[in-house]
Design a protein around this motif. Structure first.
Motif, PDB file in Angstrom:
ATOM      1  N   VAL A 162       0.781  -1.349  -0.202  1.00  0.00           N
ATOM      2  CA  VAL A 162       0.246  -0.223   0.089  1.00  0.00           C
ATOM      3  C   VAL A 162       0.565   0.936  -0.132  1.00  0.00           C
ATOM      4  N   ALA A 163       0.661   2.233  -0.737  1.00  0.00           N
ATOM      5  CA  ALA A 163       1.510   3.328  -0.926  1.00  0.00           C
ATOM      6  C   ALA A 163       1.185   3.994   0.817  1.00  0.00           C
ATOM      7  N   ARG A 164       2.409   4.674   0.785  1.00  0.00           N
ATOM      8  CA  ARG A 164       2.080   4.852   2.177  1.00  0.00           C
ATOM      9  C   ARG A 164       1.501   6.423   2.204  1.00  0.00           C
ATOM     10  N   THR A 165       1.487   7.100   0.372  1.00  0.00           N
ATOM     11  CA  THR A 165      -0.184   8.212   0.772  1.00  0.00           C
ATOM     12  C   THR A 165      -1.329   7.577   1.242  1.00  0.00           C
ATOM     13  N   HIS A 166      -1.197   6.236   0.923  1.00  0.00           N
ATOM     14  CA  HIS A 166      -2.587   5.367   1.242  1.00  0.00           C
ATOM     15  C   HIS A 166      -3.092   4.689   2.831  1.00  0.00           C
ATOM     16  N   ALA A 167      -1.532   5.045   3.781  1.00  0.00           N
ATOM     17  CA  ALA A 167      -1.053   3.813   5.010  1.00  0.00           C
ATOM     18  C   ALA A 167      -2.786   4.528   5.442  1.00  0.00           C
ATOM     19  N   GLY A 168      -3.353   3.623   6.374  1.00  0.00           N
ATOM     20  CA  GLY A 168      -3.658   3.619   7.650  1.00  0.00           C
ATOM     21  C   GLY A 168      -5.416   3.566   6.861  1.00  0.00           C
ATOM     22  N   GLN A 169      -5.759   3.900   5.948  1.00  0.00           N
ATOM     23  CA  GLN A 169      -7.041   3.709   4.816  1.00  0.00           C
ATOM     24  C   GLN A 169      -7.697   1.494   5.474  1.00  0.00           C
ATOM     25  N   ASN A 170      -6.696   1.017   6.161  1.00  0.00           N
ATOM     26  CA  ASN A 170      -7.682  -0.297   5.519  1.00  0.00           C
ATOM     27  C   ASN A 170      -7.233  -0.642   4.080  1.00  0.00           C
ATOM     28  N   ILE A 171      -7.131  -0.238   3.297  1.00  0.00           N
ATOM     29  CA  ILE A 171      -6.971  -0.841   2.042  1.00  0.00           C
ATOM     30  C   ILE A 171      -6.336  -2.112   1.867  1.00  0.00           C
ATOM     31  N   GLY A 172      -5.079  -2.316   3.230  1.00  0.00           N
ATOM     32  CA  GLY A 172      -4.066  -3.712   2.483  1.00  0.00           C
ATOM     33  C   GLY A 172      -4.884  -4.816   3.008  1.00  0.00           C
ATOM     34  N   GLY A 173      -6.565  -4.890   4.223  1.00  0.00           N
ATOM     35  CA  GLY A 173      -7.213  -5.567   4.764  1.00  0.00           C
ATOM     36  C   GLY A 173      -8.359  -5.126   3.971  1.00  0.00           C
ATOM     37  N   ARG A 174      -8.575  -4.580   2.695  1.00  0.00           N
ATOM     38  CA  ARG A 174     -10.128  -4.514   1.766  1.00  0.00           C
ATOM     39  C   ARG A 174      -9.337  -5.434   1.048  1.00  0.00           C
ATOM     40  N   LEU A 175      -7.762  -5.791   0.261  1.00  0.00           N
ATOM     41  CA  LEU A 175      -7.582  -6.106  -0.780  1.00  0.00           C
ATOM     42  C   LEU A 175      -7.767  -7.985   0.331  1.00  0.00           C
ATOM     43  N   LEU A 176      -7.180  -7.847   1.483  1.00  0.00           N
ATOM     44  CA  LEU A 176      -7.434  -9.290   0.896  1.00  0.00           C
ATOM     45  C   LEU A 176      -8.335 -10.007   1.170  1.00  0.00           C
ATOM     46  N   ASP A 177      -9.668  -9.232   1.784  1.00  0.00           N
ATOM     47  CA  ASP A 177     -11.175  -9.379   1.641  1.00  0.00           C
ATOM     48  C   ASP A 177     -11.435  -9.572  -0.117  1.00  0.00           C
ATOM     49  N   TRP A 178     -10.085  -8.582  -0.409  1.00  0.00           N
ATOM     50  CA  TRP A 178     -10.868  -8.960  -2.005  1.00  0.00           C
ATOM     51  C   TRP A 178     -10.399 -10.349  -2.706  1.00  0.00           C
ATOM     52  N   ALA A 179      -9.563 -10.587  -2.032  1.00  0.00           N
ATOM     53  CA  ALA A 179      -8.282 -11.779  -2.575  1.00  0.00           C
ATOM     54  C   ALA A 179      -9.142 -13.237  -2.304  1.00  0.00           C
ATOM     55  N   GLY A 180      -9.597 -13.032  -0.918  1.00  0.00           N
ATOM     56  CA  GLY A 180     -10.333 -13.977  -0.562  1.00  0.00           C
ATOM     57  C   GLY A 180     -11.819 -14.495  -1.125  1.00  0.00           C
ATOM     58  N   ASP A 181     -12.173 -13.438  -1.419  1.00  0.00           N
ATOM     59  CA  ASP A 181     -13.705 -13.158  -2.340  1.00  0.00           C
ATOM     60  C   ASP A 181     -13.054 -13.727  -4.143  1.00  0.00           C
ATOM     61  N   ARG A 182     -12.457 -13.172  -4.922  1.00  0.00           N
ATOM     62  CA  ARG A 182     -11.746 -13.654  -6.073  1.00  0.00           C
ATOM     63  C   ARG A 182     -11.699 -15.251  -5.909  1.00  0.00           C
ATOM     64  N   ALA A 183     -10.659 -15.192  -5.113  1.00  0.00           N
ATOM     65  CA  ALA A 183     -10.441 -17.165  -4.397  1.00  0.00           C
ATOM     66  C   ALA A 183     -11.759 -18.335  -4.370  1.00  0.00           C
ATOM     67  N   CYS A 184     -12.603 -17.520  -3.566  1.00  0.00           N
ATOM     68  CA  CYS A 184     -13.350 -18.215  -3.752  1.00  0.00           C
ATOM     69  C   CYS A 184     -14.588 -18.318  -5.212  1.00  0.00           C
ATOM     70  N   ARG A 185     -14.899 -17.191  -5.510  1.00  0.00           N
ATOM     71  CA  ARG A 185     -15.500 -16.982  -7.090  1.00  0.00           C
ATOM     72  C   ARG A 185     -14.889 -18.359  -8.377  1.00  0.00           C
TER      73      ARG A 185
END
Length: 188
Positions: free
Chosen positions: A92-115
């Motif tokens: 995650v770019a340091r300019t976007h740190a602290g916005q839970n983008i990493g956690g959301r990306l992990l959720d997206w990856a889990g959703d993608r893997a599920c599909r």
């Protein structure tokens, strides 16, 4: 924010992410990612369609690689028989740190893997980066084992051998997903 497949033209930005992350990690006291990542190898994964970026307007906010390809020497034959997708190079770019983008990306990856029909979303993390390991545990991953140098299954030295997994499931990640449907994972 939108998530899209990375393109070869994104290579300089992806390499800059890696450099930025390495500097940040160094300031945190870990040696993770201190060696430059080979541009040709990264370009190959981009061209394979396994690298994704998060766009916040015109700014690239984050990147993740999601693949059915596994790093050699980490997972057992039994584990590899289970349908799984693997994540790596989450930044995650340091300019976007602290916005839970990493956690959301992990959720997206889990959703993608599920599909895709995967049972597990798996990763390997730097063996000495306890902060990163704790982060993944907070994100619902379960530590499977740590593979150290000389212990890798089927050979291969390891510095990134802290293995974790979590079950895949549909998730509301909040991204506008502009990626193609995922292919079926290996295993099973």
């Amino acid at each position: 924010m939108r998530i899209v497949p990375a393109q070869p033209s994104d290579l300089p930005q992806l390499l800059a992410f890696r450099t930025e992350a390495a500097g940040w990690l160094s300031r945190l006291g870990t040696d993770q990612w201190q060696f430059p990542y080979p541009a040709a190898k990264l370009l190959e994964t981009v061209e394979d369609g396994t690298v994704f970026i998060v766009l916040d307007g015109s700014a690239t906010a984050a990147t993740i690689t999601v693949t059915s390809e596994v790093q050699a020497g980490l997972w057992t034959e039994q584990e590899l028989s289970e349908p799984s997708m693997f994540i790596n190079k989450l930044s995650v770019a340091r300019t976007h740190a602290g916005q839970n983008i990493g956690g959301r990306l992990l959720d997206w990856a889990g959703d993608r893997a599920c599909r895709a029909g995967a049972t597990w979303l798996r990763l390997d993390a730097w063996t000495t980066n306890e902060g990163l390991q704790a982060y993944y545990l907070r994100q619902g991953f379960r530590h499977v084992r740590t593979v150290l140098d000389g212990e890798a299954i089927n050979g291969g030295p390891r510095v990134s051998g802290w293995l974790a997994q979590r079950p895949t499931h549909p998730a509301d990640h909040g991204f506008a997903d502009e990626t193609p449907e995922p292919g079926r994972p290996g295993g099973g």
